[in-house]
Design a protein around this motif. Structure first.
Motif, PDB file in Angstrom:
ATOM      1  N   LYS A  86       1.627   2.365   1.245  1.00  0.00           N
ATOM      2  CA  LYS A  86       0.608   1.943   0.279  1.00  0.00           C
ATOM      3  C   LYS A  86       1.277   1.740  -1.076  1.00  0.00           C
ATOM      4  CE  LYS A  86      -2.905   2.919   3.109  1.00  0.00           C
ATOM      5  NZ  LYS A  86      -3.823   1.962   3.642  1.00  0.00           N
ATOM      6  N   GLY A  89      -1.442   0.708  -5.253  1.00  0.00           N
ATOM      7  CA  GLY A  89      -2.515   1.701  -5.190  1.00  0.00           C
ATOM      8  C   GLY A  89      -2.674   2.245  -3.786  1.00  0.00           C
ATOM      9  N   GLU A  90      -3.551   3.207  -3.643  1.00  0.00           N
ATOM     10  CA  GLU A  90      -3.762   3.843  -2.348  1.00  0.00           C
ATOM     11  C   GLU A  90      -4.519   2.953  -1.361  1.00  0.00           C
ATOM     12  OE1 GLU A  90      -2.427   6.667  -1.122  1.00  0.00           O
ATOM     13  OE2 GLU A  90      -1.290   6.552  -2.974  1.00  0.00           O
ATOM     14  N   HIS A  91      -5.082   1.846  -1.842  1.00  0.00           N
ATOM     15  CA  HIS A  91      -5.808   0.929  -0.962  1.00  0.00           C
ATOM     16  C   HIS A  91      -5.053  -0.379  -0.740  1.00  0.00           C
ATOM     17  CE1 HIS A  91      -9.221   3.593  -1.048  1.00  0.00           C
ATOM     18  NE2 HIS A  91      -9.145   3.625  -2.363  1.00  0.00           N
ATOM     19  N   ASP A  92      -3.816  -0.458  -1.221  1.00  0.00           N
ATOM     20  CA  ASP A  92      -3.010  -1.664  -1.092  1.00  0.00           C
ATOM     21  C   ASP A  92      -1.982  -1.471   0.019  1.00  0.00           C
ATOM     22  OD1 ASP A  92      -4.211  -2.982  -3.363  1.00  0.00           O
ATOM     23  OD2 ASP A  92      -3.081  -1.576  -4.618  1.00  0.00           O
ATOM     24  N   ASP A  93      -2.249  -2.095   1.171  1.00  0.00           N
ATOM     25  CA  ASP A  93      -1.347  -1.967   2.315  1.00  0.00           C
ATOM     26  C   ASP A  93      -0.095  -2.800   2.097  1.00  0.00           C
ATOM     27  OD1 ASP A  93      -3.049  -0.288   3.764  1.00  0.00           O
ATOM     28  OD2 ASP A  93      -4.200  -2.002   4.499  1.00  0.00           O
ATOM     29  N   ASN A 108       3.248  -7.132   0.401  1.00  0.00           N
ATOM     30  CA  ASN A 108       1.865  -6.732   0.578  1.00  0.00           C
ATOM     31  C   ASN A 108       1.483  -7.252   1.959  1.00  0.00           C
ATOM     32  OD1 ASN A 108      -1.065  -7.285   0.637  1.00  0.00           O
ATOM     33  ND2 ASN A 108      -0.992  -6.452  -1.429  1.00  0.00           N
ATOM     34  N   GLN A 115      -6.989 -12.134   4.213  1.00  0.00           N
ATOM     35  CA  GLN A 115      -6.708 -10.721   3.994  1.00  0.00           C
ATOM     36  C   GLN A 115      -6.632  -9.886   5.275  1.00  0.00           C
ATOM     37  OE1 GLN A 115      -5.969  -9.626   0.733  1.00  0.00           O
ATOM     38  NE2 GLN A 115      -5.972 -11.833   0.544  1.00  0.00           N
TER      39      GLN A 115
END
Length: 174
Positions: A86, A89-93, A108, A115
């Motif tokens: 990640k 941020g914690e939501h960005d794979d 990313n 997406q």
């Protein structure tokens, strides 16, 4: 019957007697259009500050350096293997791929089409998006097949003290 009770309070040929009354027609077509255009203008002006904040963030993205985040130790990832993580941020794979003993690439992992998650297929040496059969070049992140038209955002990495760290996200440049 008296004639007085049978009279109509207005002349019989005037069927539009109520149009001339005050405040009877407050909003006609022209007034409605003026209101609609005014509301759209207010909405546009009220959204300008958020657009300026977004533009400032996008323009400064290439210079923005995040706190270095450890992805993995170099002895835990073999050549040709990948690690998901990640960042920023914690939501960005994101995905890290080791191409050779010294070369690492990270992107990313959200497809630039819709997406969907992008996966590394070691056997084929390809980055694939299974949703619409999109493919990306592992060296550059550029699309090579399918509907994606933009490259995957690149994550700059550095190797320090036997570990791989994510440093920054490079801005998309056309």
């Amino acid at each position: 019957m008296s004639e007085k009770n049978n009279k109509i309070p207005f002349p019989e040929d005037n069927y539009t007697h109520n149009i001339q009354r005050n405040n009877e027609r407050k909003l006609d077509r022209r007034g409605f259009m003026k209101t609609l255009v005014g509301a759209a203008g207010v909405f546009a002006v009220s959204s300008l500050p958020w657009g300026a904040v977004a533009a400032k963030e996008l323009l400064g993205l290439s210079e923005k350096e995040y706190p270095h985040k450890k992805i993995t130790d170099i002895d835990r990832i073999g050549v040709g293997e990948a690690v998901e993580f990640k960042f920023p941020g914690e939501h960005d794979d994101a995905i890290l791929i080791r191409l050779s003993e010294e070369k690492y690439v990270a992107y990313n992992s959200a497809c630039t089409h819709l997406q969907c998650p992008v996966f590394w297929e070691k056997e084929k040496g390809e980055m694939l998006c299974p949703c619409h059969h999109g493919k990306f070049d592992v060296e550059t992140g550029n699309p090579t097949a399918g509907p994606p038209r933009r490259p995957l955002p690149t994550i700059e990495v550095s190797v320090e003290n036997g570990a791989v760290y994510a440093v920054r996200v490079k801005r998309y440049e056309s």
